[in-house]
Design a protein around this motif. Structure first.
Motif, PDB file in Angstrom:
ATOM      1  N   VAL A  62       0.863  -1.179   0.000  1.00  0.00           N
ATOM      2  CA  VAL A  62       0.000   0.000   0.000  1.00  0.00           C
ATOM      3  C   VAL A  62       0.903   1.234   0.000  1.00  0.00           C
ATOM      4  N   LEU A  63       0.810   2.019  -1.065  1.00  0.00           N
ATOM      5  CA  LEU A  63       1.635   3.227  -1.206  1.00  0.00           C
ATOM      6  C   LEU A  63       0.923   4.463  -0.672  1.00  0.00           C
ATOM      7  N   GLY A  64      -0.380   4.474  -0.760  1.00  0.00           N
ATOM      8  CA  GLY A  64      -1.165   5.613  -0.306  1.00  0.00           C
ATOM      9  C   GLY A  64      -2.542   5.169   0.121  1.00  0.00           C
ATOM     10  N   THR A  65      -3.051   5.803   1.158  1.00  0.00           N
ATOM     11  CA  THR A  65      -4.377   5.477   1.666  1.00  0.00           C
ATOM     12  C   THR A  65      -5.057   6.764   2.119  1.00  0.00           C
ATOM     13  N   ALA A  84      -2.348  16.120   1.207  1.00  0.00           N
ATOM     14  CA  ALA A  84      -1.912  15.064   2.118  1.00  0.00           C
ATOM     15  C   ALA A  84      -0.473  14.745   1.756  1.00  0.00           C
ATOM     16  N   ASP A  85       0.269  14.266   2.723  1.00  0.00           N
ATOM     17  CA  ASP A  85       1.665  13.928   2.476  1.00  0.00           C
ATOM     18  C   ASP A  85       1.793  12.710   1.568  1.00  0.00           C
ATOM     19  N   GLY A  86       2.871  12.684   0.812  1.00  0.00           N
ATOM     20  CA  GLY A  86       3.180  11.520  -0.015  1.00  0.00           C
ATOM     21  C   GLY A  86       2.083  11.184  -0.987  1.00  0.00           C
ATOM     22  N   LEU A  87       1.663   9.922  -0.967  1.00  0.00           N
ATOM     23  CA  LEU A  87       0.620   9.437  -1.874  1.00  0.00           C
ATOM     24  C   LEU A  87      -0.706   9.199  -1.158  1.00  0.00           C
ATOM     25  N   ASP A  88      -0.823   9.713   0.063  1.00  0.00           N
ATOM     26  CA  ASP A  88      -2.068   9.558   0.812  1.00  0.00           C
ATOM     27  C   ASP A  88      -3.135  10.517   0.284  1.00  0.00           C
ATOM     28  N   PHE A  89      -4.353  10.323   0.767  1.00  0.00           N
ATOM     29  CA  PHE A  89      -5.498  11.138   0.377  1.00  0.00           C
ATOM     30  C   PHE A  89      -6.181  11.703   1.621  1.00  0.00           C
ATOM     31  N   SER A  90      -6.844  12.831   1.463  1.00  0.00           N
ATOM     32  CA  SER A  90      -7.695  13.396   2.502  1.00  0.00           C
ATOM     33  C   SER A  90      -8.852  14.110   1.811  1.00  0.00           C
ATOM     34  N   PHE A  91     -10.065  13.685   2.121  1.00  0.00           N
ATOM     35  CA  PHE A  91     -11.240  14.285   1.490  1.00  0.00           C
ATOM     36  C   PHE A  91     -12.118  15.063   2.461  1.00  0.00           C
ATOM     37  N   SER A  92     -11.827  15.028   3.756  1.00  0.00           N
ATOM     38  CA  SER A  92     -12.727  15.670   4.724  1.00  0.00           C
ATOM     39  C   SER A  92     -12.823  17.180   4.498  1.00  0.00           C
ATOM     40  N   GLY A  93     -11.710  17.837   4.222  1.00  0.00           N
ATOM     41  CA  GLY A  93     -11.741  19.282   3.985  1.00  0.00           C
ATOM     42  C   GLY A  93     -12.531  19.658   2.747  1.00  0.00           C
ATOM     43  N   LEU A  94     -12.393  18.854   1.700  1.00  0.00           N
ATOM     44  CA  LEU A  94     -13.146  19.105   0.467  1.00  0.00           C
ATOM     45  C   LEU A  94     -14.644  18.945   0.716  1.00  0.00           C
ATOM     46  N   LYS A  95     -15.012  17.909   1.442  1.00  0.00           N
ATOM     47  CA  LYS A  95     -16.425  17.708   1.777  1.00  0.00           C
ATOM     48  C   LYS A  95     -16.975  18.895   2.554  1.00  0.00           C
ATOM     49  N   THR A  96     -16.205  19.395   3.496  1.00  0.00           N
ATOM     50  CA  THR A  96     -16.636  20.530   4.299  1.00  0.00           C
ATOM     51  C   THR A  96     -16.749  21.788   3.440  1.00  0.00           C
ATOM     52  N   SER A  97     -15.791  22.015   2.558  1.00  0.00           N
ATOM     53  CA  SER A  97     -15.838  23.189   1.666  1.00  0.00           C
ATOM     54  C   SER A  97     -17.076  23.167   0.787  1.00  0.00           C
ATOM     55  N   PHE A  98     -17.411  21.986   0.268  1.00  0.00           N
ATOM     56  CA  PHE A  98     -18.594  21.867  -0.584  1.00  0.00           C
ATOM     57  C   PHE A  98     -19.866  22.135   0.221  1.00  0.00           C
ATOM     58  N   MET A  99     -19.909  21.608   1.439  1.00  0.00           N
ATOM     59  CA  MET A  99     -21.069  21.832   2.302  1.00  0.00           C
ATOM     60  C   MET A  99     -21.248  23.327   2.582  1.00  0.00           C
ATOM     61  N   TYR A 100     -20.139  24.030   2.885  1.00  0.00           N
ATOM     62  CA  TYR A 100     -20.217  25.467   3.144  1.00  0.00           C
ATOM     63  C   TYR A 100     -20.610  26.254   1.898  1.00  0.00           C
ATOM     64  N   LEU A 101     -20.124  25.835   0.740  1.00  0.00           N
ATOM     65  CA  LEU A 101     -20.501  26.491  -0.516  1.00  0.00           C
ATOM     66  C   LEU A 101     -22.014  26.454  -0.690  1.00  0.00           C
ATOM     67  N   ILE A 102     -22.590  25.296  -0.475  1.00  0.00           N
ATOM     68  CA  ILE A 102     -24.048  25.160  -0.616  1.00  0.00           C
ATOM     69  C   ILE A 102     -24.768  25.947   0.474  1.00  0.00           C
ATOM     70  N   ARG A 103     -24.339  25.772   1.724  1.00  0.00           N
ATOM     71  CA  ARG A 103     -24.993  26.463   2.845  1.00  0.00           C
ATOM     72  C   ARG A 103     -25.000  27.977   2.640  1.00  0.00           C
ATOM     73  N   ASP A 104     -23.845  28.531   2.295  1.00  0.00           N
ATOM     74  CA  ASP A 104     -23.739  29.987   2.155  1.00  0.00           C
ATOM     75  C   ASP A 104     -24.572  30.515   0.997  1.00  0.00           C
ATOM     76  N   ASN A 105     -24.642  29.772  -0.088  1.00  0.00           N
ATOM     77  CA  ASN A 105     -25.423  30.219  -1.240  1.00  0.00           C
ATOM     78  C   ASN A 105     -26.918  30.013  -1.049  1.00  0.00           C
ATOM     79  N   LEU A 106     -27.295  29.016  -0.261  1.00  0.00           N
ATOM     80  CA  LEU A 106     -28.722  28.829   0.030  1.00  0.00           C
ATOM     81  C   LEU A 106     -29.268  29.976   0.876  1.00  0.00           C
ATOM     82  N   LYS A 107     -28.414  30.604   1.689  1.00  0.00           N
ATOM     83  CA  LYS A 107     -28.839  31.765   2.487  1.00  0.00           C
ATOM     84  C   LYS A 107     -29.223  32.933   1.576  1.00  0.00           C
TER      85      LYS A 107
END
Length: 194
Positions: free
Chosen positions: A13-16, A62-85
């Protein structure tokens, strides 16, 4: 995951993911848009008629070949929330563009990390598997990367891009051929995180 396979039974496993999986990012984005679960197929369908650059979403890090999607999910949620207002009909008015924008960012991030892995490992061939392998934009980007690098690539047909009996049977085939059998006393268990 990014995995280097040395043989059917030997891999590294090179990245997770450090938090959420890519499929979960698609499904959570769809949920934020009011789409049913699983949302990945609906995002893919809607994105075909949308502008992938309509909304700017941050490139995860993320470092190396790892992944992180939590920040992207949060950014998308805020994009929708702020525009729905500002506009109660924001999602309905921009559904295709929202889908295309989140799909573009997820796929570009996956391919960024995967491209680094190809450069690092110099594989003889590459393969794409799992549920996210059903995403048409990812399939196209993956095939394009392989063609640009002149590397043979393998992507299963859509019906094999999920948990299925053929996948389990193939894994059992390789283990049986290698003489790897569990004893009759072995108890089944669910892997951690499932």
């Amino acid at each position: 995951l990014i995995i280097r396979m040395d043989s059917p039974l030997q891999y590294v496993v090179l990245g997770t993911t450090l938090d959420d999986a890519a499929g979960e990012a698609f499904d959570k984005a769809a949920k934020n848009m009011g789409l049913p679960y699983p949302g990945g197929p609906d995002i893919d369908r809607l994105a075909r008629s949308g502008n992938p650059l309509a909304f700017t979403l941050p490139m995860p890090k993320a470092d190396g070949l790892d992944f992180s999607f939590s920040g992207l999910k949060t950014s998308f949620m805020y994009l929708i929330r702020d525009n729905l207002k500002k506009d109660i009909d924001f999602i309905e008015a921009h559904q295709a563009d929202l889908a295309a924008s989140i799909q573009h960012r997820i796929v570009s991030y996956l391919m960024h990390q995967f491209s680094k892995a190809i450069t690092q490992e110099k594989p003889l061939s590459i393969g794409l598997t799992g549920g996210v392998a059903a995403n048409s934009a990812l399939r196209q980007a993956f095939s394009g990367e392989a063609a640009a690098r002149n590397i043979p690539s393998y992507i299963p047909s859509f019906k094999y891009c999920t948990d299925n009996a053929a996948m389990i049977a193939q894994a059992a085939h390789f283990k049986a051929n290698a003489g790897l059998f569990a004893s009759q006393e072995a108890a089944p268990y669910a892997a951690s995180g499932y």
